[in-house]
Design an enzyme around this catalytic site. Sequence first.
Site, PDB file in Angstrom:
ATOM      1  N   TYR A  61     114.034 -42.827 -12.534  1.00 53.45           N
ATOM      2  CA  TYR A  61     113.393 -42.946 -11.217  1.00 53.45           C
ATOM      3  C   TYR A  61     112.170 -43.869 -11.338  1.00 53.45           C
ATOM      4  CZ  TYR A  61     111.296 -41.514  -6.745  1.00 53.45           C
ATOM      5  OH  TYR A  61     110.764 -41.504  -5.474  1.00 53.45           O
TER       6      TYR A  61
ATOM      7  N   ILE B  66     105.366 -36.299  -0.490  1.00 51.47           N
ATOM      8  CA  ILE B  66     105.399 -36.324   0.975  1.00 51.47           C
ATOM      9  C   ILE B  66     106.379 -35.274   1.490  1.00 51.47           C
ATOM     10  CG2 ILE B  66     105.678 -37.826   3.004  1.00 51.47           C
ATOM     11  CD1 ILE B  66     103.491 -38.756   0.956  1.00 51.47           C
TER      12      ILE B  66
ATOM     13  N   ASN C  28     113.681 -48.890   2.396  1.00 52.34           N
ATOM     14  CA  ASN C  28     113.141 -47.572   2.068  1.00 52.34           C
ATOM     15  C   ASN C  28     114.188 -46.578   1.557  1.00 52.34           C
ATOM     16  OD1 ASN C  28     111.252 -45.124   2.743  1.00 52.34           O
ATOM     17  ND2 ASN C  28     113.079 -44.816   4.020  1.00 52.34           N
TER      18      ASN C  28
ATOM     19  N   LYS D  94     111.406 -47.500  -9.510  1.00 54.11           N
ATOM     20  CA  LYS D  94     110.264 -47.700  -8.609  1.00 54.11           C
ATOM     21  C   LYS D  94     109.275 -48.732  -9.161  1.00 54.11           C
ATOM     22  CE  LYS D  94     111.579 -44.901  -5.314  1.00 54.11           C
ATOM     23  NZ  LYS D  94     111.974 -45.462  -4.006  1.00 54.11           N
TER      24      LYS D  94
HETATM   25  N1  NAD Z   1     109.126 -37.771  -0.239  1.00 54.14           N
HETATM   26  C1  NAD Z   1     108.408 -38.160  -1.266  1.00 54.14           C
HETATM   27  O1  NAD Z   1     107.587 -37.409  -1.793  1.00 54.14           O
HETATM   28  C2  NAD Z   1     108.521 -39.561  -1.806  1.00 54.14           C
HETATM   29  C3  NAD Z   1     107.567 -39.985  -2.732  1.00 54.14           C
HETATM   30  C4  NAD Z   1     107.646 -41.272  -3.245  1.00 54.14           C
HETATM   31  C5  NAD Z   1     108.650 -42.110  -2.834  1.00 54.14           C
HETATM   32  N2  NAD Z   1     109.569 -41.659  -1.949  1.00 54.14           N
HETATM   33  C6  NAD Z   1     110.614 -42.598  -1.554  1.00 54.14           C
HETATM   34  O2  NAD Z   1     110.627 -42.718  -0.156  1.00 54.14           O
HETATM   35  C7  NAD Z   1     111.928 -43.096   0.274  1.00 54.14           C
HETATM   36  C8  NAD Z   1     112.355 -42.185   1.415  1.00 54.14           C
HETATM   37  O3  NAD Z   1     112.411 -40.871   0.918  1.00 54.14           O
HETATM   38  P1  NAD Z   1     112.253 -39.570   1.844  1.00 54.14           P
HETATM   39  O4  NAD Z   1     111.312 -38.683   1.155  1.00 54.14           O
HETATM   40  O5  NAD Z   1     112.037 -39.955   3.248  1.00 54.14           O
HETATM   41  O6  NAD Z   1     113.702 -38.943   1.592  1.00 54.14           O
HETATM   42  P2  NAD Z   1     114.866 -38.469   2.585  1.00 54.14           P
HETATM   43  O7  NAD Z   1     115.907 -37.904   1.675  1.00 54.14           O
HETATM   44  O8  NAD Z   1     114.299 -37.648   3.672  1.00 54.14           O
HETATM   45  O9  NAD Z   1     115.382 -39.850   3.200  1.00 54.14           O
HETATM   46  C9  NAD Z   1     116.082 -40.784   2.432  1.00 54.14           C
HETATM   47  C10 NAD Z   1     117.120 -41.435   3.320  1.00 54.14           C
HETATM   48  O10 NAD Z   1     117.793 -42.444   2.549  1.00 54.14           O
HETATM   49  C11 NAD Z   1     119.173 -42.367   2.843  1.00 54.14           C
HETATM   50  N3  NAD Z   1     119.976 -42.922   1.755  1.00 54.14           N
HETATM   51  C12 NAD Z   1     120.190 -42.402   0.524  1.00 54.14           C
HETATM   52  N4  NAD Z   1     121.046 -43.179  -0.168  1.00 54.14           N
HETATM   53  C13 NAD Z   1     121.367 -44.210   0.647  1.00 54.14           C
HETATM   54  C14 NAD Z   1     122.219 -45.339   0.513  1.00 54.14           C
HETATM   55  N5  NAD Z   1     122.925 -45.553  -0.598  1.00 54.14           N
HETATM   56  N6  NAD Z   1     122.305 -46.212   1.541  1.00 54.14           N
HETATM   57  C15 NAD Z   1     121.615 -45.997   2.695  1.00 54.14           C
HETATM   58  N7  NAD Z   1     120.809 -44.933   2.889  1.00 54.14           N
HETATM   59  C16 NAD Z   1     120.690 -44.052   1.878  1.00 54.14           C
HETATM   60  C17 NAD Z   1     119.451 -40.883   3.040  1.00 54.14           C
HETATM   61  O11 NAD Z   1     120.660 -40.660   3.751  1.00 54.14           O
HETATM   62  C18 NAD Z   1     118.204 -40.453   3.786  1.00 54.14           C
HETATM   63  O12 NAD Z   1     118.377 -40.535   5.187  1.00 54.14           O
HETATM   64  C19 NAD Z   1     112.819 -43.043  -0.969  1.00 54.14           C
HETATM   65  O13 NAD Z   1     112.969 -44.351  -1.483  1.00 54.14           O
HETATM   66  C20 NAD Z   1     112.020 -42.194  -1.934  1.00 54.14           C
HETATM   67  O14 NAD Z   1     112.314 -42.480  -3.279  1.00 54.14           O
HETATM   68  C21 NAD Z   1     109.536 -40.413  -1.416  1.00 54.14           C
END
Ligand code: NAD
Length: 251
Positions: free
Chosen positions: A155, A188, A90, A159
């Site tokens: 991006y 989210i 994730n 994905k």
């Molecule tokens: N929040 C949204 O609206 C949304 C929508 C679609 C997809 N996503 C995807 O969901 C996933 C989680 O996102 P989120 O919203 O919880 O974001 P977030 O920023 O709250 O959490 C992401 C986590 O990933 C960690 N991270 C980043 N780079 C890293 C690396 N190189 N190695 C290890 N850990 C790493 C960060 O430290 C962080 O703790 C991501 O892949 C994001 O693209 C999020």
Amino acid sequence: MNGIKDGVAIVTGGGSGIGRQTALRFAEEEASVVVADIDEEGGDETVELIQGDGGEATFVRTDVTDSDDVDAMVQTALDEYGGLDFAHNNAGIADEGTRLAEYDEAAWDRMIDINLKGVWRCLKAEIPEMADRGGGAIVNTSSVAGVSANGSAHYAASKHGVIGLTRRATVDYAEDGIRFNAVCPGVIDTPMVQQAGEDNTEEMERITAGIPAGRLGDPQEIASTVVWLCSEDASYVMGQPIVIDGGLLAQ
Ligand SMILES: NC(=O)c1ccc[n+]([C@@H]2O[C@H](COP(=O)([O-])OP(=O)(O)OC[C@H]3O[C@@H](n4cnc5c(N)ncnc54)[C@H](O)[C@@H]3O)[C@@H](O)[C@H]2O)c1
């Protein structure tokens, strides 16, 4: 949920947002959880939250762009809990909101290295351990940008790629008893999106108004789907991108 109790789960990006909620949800279902993140403070906090509720969890600092780190992450599951049954790959970085010709090659490389190749590195390390154990279930985090033209091109490409990996891994490893699926979150309410909202309040209001549900998603609404996909209740769900978006793409 059937089949989660007493299992062992890895969650990357488990120090924040969606990953933290998945880690908590796995622990609630009495799985042991390896919380992996590049952010030590966030990862430690997730472990404390789980342990505070009486659950079992360990943090391992992991940068998903580093194969040695990813191998050590899987090894932690084996050393601490004796095996690996589930993974939520994730960890990811945010959409940069720029058009294709406006960012440089370094930005492209970084996006692909974390969001796409990072998932591949995790799969490569996790699959042999699950195969040896007779099976398992893996959920990769894609996005609505993985199935539509939402998000900037690099991006969206990362994905879309996650869904390709998920589908092909399904075909390659079904015979080993491993199921792979992807979740495709809409917008989210996590620190990733909160940051974007603080940077541009008007844009965030416009985005929220465009979601049929009339609100952002809660990270728990992704976490419960991830854990369900790993459970025996989803035993015939294989190779699917599951969109969780408050109706965004239904329009
Ligand atoms: N929040 C949204 O609206 C949304 C929508 C679609 C997809 N996503 C995807 O969901 C996933 C989680 O996102 P989120 O919203 O919880 O974001 P977030 O920023 O709250 O959490 C992401 C986590 O990933 C960690 N991270 C980043 N780079 C890293 C690396 N190189 N190695 C290890 N850990 C790493 C960060 O430290 C962080 O703790 C991501 O892949 C994001 O693209 C999020």
